[in-house]
Design a protein around this motif. Sequence first.
Motif, PDB file in Angstrom:
ATOM      1  N   PHE A 114       1.437  -0.708   0.083  1.00 15.36           N
ATOM      2  CA  PHE A 114      -0.205  -0.080   0.380  1.00 15.36           C
ATOM      3  C   PHE A 114       1.199   0.694  -0.076  1.00 15.36           C
ATOM      4  O   PHE A 114       1.241   1.589   1.393  1.00 15.36           O
ATOM      5  N   HIS A 117       0.184   7.062   1.798  1.00 11.29           N
ATOM      6  CA  HIS A 117      -0.817   7.698   1.622  1.00 11.29           C
ATOM      7  C   HIS A 117      -1.247   8.403   3.187  1.00 11.29           C
ATOM      8  O   HIS A 117      -1.133   7.553   3.860  1.00 11.29           O
ATOM      9  N   ASP A 119      -4.878   8.598   5.348  1.00  5.61           N
ATOM     10  CA  ASP A 119      -5.750   7.700   5.846  1.00  5.61           C
ATOM     11  C   ASP A 119      -7.519   9.214   5.584  1.00  5.61           C
ATOM     12  O   ASP A 119      -8.171   7.715   5.545  1.00  5.61           O
ATOM     13  N   HIS A 189       2.020   7.763   4.974  1.00  5.30           N
ATOM     14  CA  HIS A 189       2.813   5.912   5.761  1.00  5.30           C
ATOM     15  C   HIS A 189       2.391   4.852   4.554  1.00  5.30           C
ATOM     16  O   HIS A 189       1.277   5.504   3.614  1.00  5.30           O
TER      17      HIS A 189
HETATM   18 FE   LIG Z   1      -3.189   3.347   5.935  1.00  5.31          FE
END
Ligand SMILES: [Fe+2]
Length: 212
Positions: A114, A117, A119, A189
């Motif tokens: 991932f 980004h 959240d 993160h």
């Molecule tokens: Fe995240």
Amino acid sequence: MKRDVGSDTTAERLRLHPGIQRVPSPKLDLFVLRDFLDGPECAALRALIDANRRPSTLADDQGIARFRTSETCDLDPGQQLVANIRQRLSGLTGIAVSHAEPLQGQRYSVGQEFKPHTDTFNPDGADYFLHCAEAGQRNWTAMIYLNEPGEGGATRFKAIGKTIQPEAGKLIMWSNLLADGSPNMATLHQGMKVRRGTKYVLTQWYRQNPYG
Ligand SMILES: [Fe+2]
Ligand SMILES: O=C(O)CCC(=O)C(=O)O
């Protein structure tokens, strides 16, 4: 100590919790608590995730290819273990379960990741109103590692130079917003690529207002 993140009752509560560690940074409130879940709980959750997974999606798609390549499992809130974990998180944080999004499992196999980004939902994004009109922003994130992958899969907070290694049962939590309610970009993160084995985590996002 003066901090440029807002005072927050959840942060104050977590600070006082025995055994919790605050990652030293003036830029964000990030906490680590080991052994939040035990071995059998982690194993049961990994089995639930294996049994019921779909390709992960992005709530705020920025159109970057291969941005989030993992799989996601929507955990049934009626399941006793799932309900129990949500209650325990609520007891720890002081955030009511009614503010929690559905608990999710994420599964990464070799090569999955991932990318960096936050959240939060982008206030300038096309879908901001759709996501935030009722429930507000994602103000807190709780994430629990359910195992240690063979290699890779750490969570990296690059704005503060902190990399957290997966460890079965370990909970990490952070505040996503600044005191004025805007997204804290220091929360950037990423779930780094898994190099060997499989990585499993739980994610619990909290909203400013009751959800759903
Ligand atoms: Fe995240
Ligand atoms: O898998 C990770 O280490 C990070 C996951 C994450 O950032 C998320 O699900 O929002």
